[in-house]
Design a protein around this motif. Structure first.
Motif, PDB file in Angstrom:
ATOM      1  N   ARG A 156      -1.722 -11.050  12.299  1.00 57.33           N
ATOM      2  CA  ARG A 156      -0.343 -10.580  12.197  1.00 57.33           C
ATOM      3  C   ARG A 156       0.562 -11.410  13.099  1.00 57.33           C
ATOM      4  O   ARG A 156       0.228 -11.667  14.248  1.00 57.33           O
ATOM      5  CB  ARG A 156      -0.238  -9.113  12.608  1.00 57.33           C
ATOM      6  CG  ARG A 156      -1.046  -8.168  11.746  1.00 57.33           C
ATOM      7  CD  ARG A 156      -0.807  -6.727  12.146  1.00 57.33           C
ATOM      8  NE  ARG A 156      -1.572  -5.817  11.297  1.00 57.33           N
ATOM      9  CZ  ARG A 156      -1.363  -4.510  11.231  1.00 57.33           C
ATOM     10  NH1 ARG A 156      -0.409  -3.957  11.964  1.00 57.33           N
ATOM     11  NH2 ARG A 156      -2.097  -3.750  10.432  1.00 57.33           N
ATOM     12  N   SER A 171       5.062  -7.053  13.144  1.00 54.88           N
ATOM     13  CA  SER A 171       4.949  -5.755  12.475  1.00 54.88           C
ATOM     14  C   SER A 171       5.945  -4.785  13.100  1.00 54.88           C
ATOM     15  O   SER A 171       6.200  -4.827  14.305  1.00 54.88           O
ATOM     16  CB  SER A 171       3.527  -5.190  12.574  1.00 54.88           C
ATOM     17  OG  SER A 171       3.165  -4.954  13.914  1.00 54.88           O
ATOM     18  N   SER A 223       8.308  -0.819  11.930  1.00 56.35           N
ATOM     19  CA  SER A 223       8.499   0.232  10.933  1.00 56.35           C
ATOM     20  C   SER A 223       9.977   0.503  10.688  1.00 56.35           C
ATOM     21  O   SER A 223      10.830   0.233  11.540  1.00 56.35           O
ATOM     22  CB  SER A 223       7.801   1.519  11.366  1.00 56.35           C
ATOM     23  OG  SER A 223       8.319   1.983  12.589  1.00 56.35           O
ATOM     24  N   GLN A 228       8.873   6.268   4.847  1.00 58.33           N
ATOM     25  CA  GLN A 228       8.550   5.452   6.014  1.00 58.33           C
ATOM     26  C   GLN A 228       7.976   4.126   5.522  1.00 58.33           C
ATOM     27  O   GLN A 228       7.064   4.104   4.694  1.00 58.33           O
ATOM     28  CB  GLN A 228       7.513   6.162   6.889  1.00 58.33           C
ATOM     29  CG  GLN A 228       7.104   5.412   8.139  1.00 58.33           C
ATOM     30  CD  GLN A 228       8.097   5.585   9.277  1.00 58.33           C
ATOM     31  OE1 GLN A 228       8.828   6.565   9.323  1.00 58.33           O
ATOM     32  NE2 GLN A 228       8.126   4.638  10.195  1.00 58.33           N
ATOM     33  N   VAL A 229       8.530   3.028   6.019  1.00 61.50           N
ATOM     34  CA  VAL A 229       8.068   1.695   5.626  1.00 61.50           C
ATOM     35  C   VAL A 229       7.500   0.990   6.852  1.00 61.50           C
ATOM     36  O   VAL A 229       8.147   0.929   7.898  1.00 61.50           O
ATOM     37  CB  VAL A 229       9.214   0.851   5.033  1.00 61.50           C
ATOM     38  CG1 VAL A 229       8.713  -0.553   4.688  1.00 61.50           C
ATOM     39  CG2 VAL A 229       9.797   1.527   3.804  1.00 61.50           C
ATOM     40  N   TYR A 230       6.298   0.466   6.709  1.00 61.61           N
ATOM     41  CA  TYR A 230       5.675  -0.306   7.779  1.00 61.61           C
ATOM     42  C   TYR A 230       5.536  -1.737   7.286  1.00 61.61           C
ATOM     43  O   TYR A 230       4.837  -2.004   6.305  1.00 61.61           O
ATOM     44  CB  TYR A 230       4.313   0.281   8.133  1.00 61.61           C
ATOM     45  CG  TYR A 230       3.670  -0.342   9.351  1.00 61.61           C
ATOM     46  CD1 TYR A 230       4.337  -0.374  10.571  1.00 61.61           C
ATOM     47  CD2 TYR A 230       2.397  -0.888   9.285  1.00 61.61           C
ATOM     48  CE1 TYR A 230       3.748  -0.936  11.694  1.00 61.61           C
ATOM     49  CE2 TYR A 230       1.793  -1.450  10.402  1.00 61.61           C
ATOM     50  CZ  TYR A 230       2.476  -1.473  11.606  1.00 61.61           C
ATOM     51  OH  TYR A 230       1.892  -2.033  12.716  1.00 61.61           O
ATOM     52  N   VAL A 266       4.382  -5.587   7.696  1.00 67.34           N
ATOM     53  CA  VAL A 266       3.417  -6.458   8.368  1.00 67.34           C
ATOM     54  C   VAL A 266       3.588  -7.869   7.804  1.00 67.34           C
ATOM     55  O   VAL A 266       3.493  -8.070   6.593  1.00 67.34           O
ATOM     56  CB  VAL A 266       1.963  -5.990   8.144  1.00 67.34           C
ATOM     57  CG1 VAL A 266       0.988  -6.937   8.844  1.00 67.34           C
ATOM     58  CG2 VAL A 266       1.774  -4.566   8.637  1.00 67.34           C
ATOM     59  N   ASP A 277       4.899   6.930   2.278  1.00 65.77           N
ATOM     60  CA  ASP A 277       4.486   6.011   3.336  1.00 65.77           C
ATOM     61  C   ASP A 277       4.115   4.680   2.684  1.00 65.77           C
ATOM     62  O   ASP A 277       3.163   4.610   1.907  1.00 65.77           O
ATOM     63  CB  ASP A 277       3.291   6.585   4.098  1.00 65.77           C
ATOM     64  CG  ASP A 277       2.944   5.760   5.319  1.00 65.77           C
ATOM     65  OD1 ASP A 277       3.622   5.907   6.342  1.00 65.77           O
ATOM     66  OD2 ASP A 277       1.983   4.967   5.246  1.00 65.77           O
ATOM     67  N   PHE A 295       3.173  -6.040   3.061  1.00 65.86           N
ATOM     68  CA  PHE A 295       2.610  -7.225   3.704  1.00 65.86           C
ATOM     69  C   PHE A 295       3.289  -8.471   3.135  1.00 65.86           C
ATOM     70  O   PHE A 295       3.297  -8.677   1.916  1.00 65.86           O
ATOM     71  CB  PHE A 295       1.100  -7.301   3.463  1.00 65.86           C
ATOM     72  CG  PHE A 295       0.330  -6.145   4.050  1.00 65.86           C
ATOM     73  CD1 PHE A 295      -0.265  -6.251   5.300  1.00 65.86           C
ATOM     74  CD2 PHE A 295       0.203  -4.945   3.353  1.00 65.86           C
ATOM     75  CE1 PHE A 295      -0.974  -5.187   5.847  1.00 65.86           C
ATOM     76  CE2 PHE A 295      -0.503  -3.877   3.891  1.00 65.86           C
ATOM     77  CZ  PHE A 295      -1.089  -3.997   5.138  1.00 65.86           C
ATOM     78  N   GLU A 337       0.853  -1.184   0.000  1.00 62.95           N
ATOM     79  CA  GLU A 337       0.000   0.000   0.000  1.00 62.95           C
ATOM     80  C   GLU A 337       0.893   1.240   0.000  1.00 62.95           C
ATOM     81  O   GLU A 337       1.798   1.352   0.827  1.00 62.95           O
ATOM     82  CB  GLU A 337      -0.915   0.016   1.230  1.00 62.95           C
ATOM     83  CG  GLU A 337      -1.917  -1.135   1.254  1.00 62.95           C
ATOM     84  CD  GLU A 337      -2.785  -1.126   2.499  1.00 62.95           C
ATOM     85  OE1 GLU A 337      -2.611  -0.200   3.341  1.00 62.95           O
ATOM     86  OE2 GLU A 337      -3.629  -2.029   2.641  1.00 62.95           O
ATOM     87  N   LYS A 356       3.314   0.507   3.101  1.00 61.43           N
ATOM     88  CA  LYS A 356       2.970  -0.644   3.937  1.00 61.43           C
ATOM     89  C   LYS A 356       3.215  -1.905   3.115  1.00 61.43           C
ATOM     90  O   LYS A 356       2.640  -2.074   2.039  1.00 61.43           O
ATOM     91  CB  LYS A 356       1.515  -0.569   4.399  1.00 61.43           C
ATOM     92  CG  LYS A 356       1.238   0.544   5.393  1.00 61.43           C
ATOM     93  CD  LYS A 356      -0.211   0.514   5.867  1.00 61.43           C
ATOM     94  CE  LYS A 356      -0.454   1.576   6.940  1.00 61.43           C
ATOM     95  NZ  LYS A 356      -0.295   2.938   6.431  1.00 61.43           N
TER      96      LYS A 356
END
Length: 218
Positions: A210, A213, A215, A193-195, A197, A159, A163, A129, A161
């Motif tokens: 999950r 997770s 960042s 910024q990388v998150y 999951v 930003d 998975f 995302e 995300k």
């Protein structure tokens, strides 16, 4: 003063002066909002000439601590429930306007680039995302470069995300996987910024299933 049906609808949504709005005999505050609304509309048309926009609402700055008004708009070419937002701030005799619509133009190529990098690193990606925290002004229109945004040359507040599918991970050292992602993204000059999951499997629920997770700031 002549107003379109759309302009009347927006003004009636933020003002109690219905009779004056319908007659076109606007009070000073409503006339100022109309001028600002038209400035935002002109800005969007000039910045994105291949799209058609309709302003649908506004949260004026009056009565708040904000220095800008938020104008809500939709595009005829993009089907989505929530409105896009443009921020408009008075700057002398003109309005300084910024928006986040540019994200619609570059989200797909940026997602494809990230997917390619992660696939080459043999990571089992379920989904990526891409979103942006910043609002950009008139200098970044339809020709905005996805590459310059991705590398941070244009600061859009990237930003991401990411998975991953835990059932396809041989190595369960999640911190090592974090470092692997950080290394391969930095090697490609990715900024943002990388998150991360990690989900239990392909059909896992993103909230309930999950297994890890965390960042990363690039």
């Amino acid at each position: 003063m002549d107003l379109t049906a759309s302009e009347k609808k927006v003004l009636n949504g933020i003002s109690f002066n219905t009779e004056e709005i319908e007659s076109g005999n606007l009070r000073e505050s409503d006339a100022a909002l109309l001028t600002e609304m038209r400035a935002v509309g002109k800005y969007l048309i000039e910045k994105y000439p291949n799209f058609h926009f309709e302003i649908t609402g506004c949260e004026p700055k009056s009565g708040t601590t904000r220095t800008y008004s938020e104008w809500y708009f939709k595009s005829a070419e993009i089907d989505r429930e929530s409105a896009f937002i443009a921020m408009s701030e008075e700057a002398g005799d003109y309005y300084k306007i910024r928006d986040a619509f540019f994200g619609q133009l570059i989200r797909e190529p940026i997602t494809e680039k990230l997917l390619s990098i992660l696939n080459n690193a043999n990571l089992p990606v379920l989904n990526i995302e891409v979103s942006f925290w910043e609002y950009l002004g008139e200098e970044y229109g339809e020709e905005i470069s996805p590459e310059k945004v991705l590398t941070g040359e244009i600061d859009a507040g990237n930003d991401f995300k990411i998975f991953l599918d835990d059932s396809k991970l041989v190595d369960k050292d999640y911190q090592a996987i974090m470092e692997k992602i950080k290394t391969c993204l930095q090697a490609n000059n990715i900024s943002g910024q990388v998150y991360l999951v990690i989900l239990s499997g392909e059909n896992a629920d993103a909230a309930r299933d999950r297994v890890f997770s965390d960042s990363i700031l690039l």
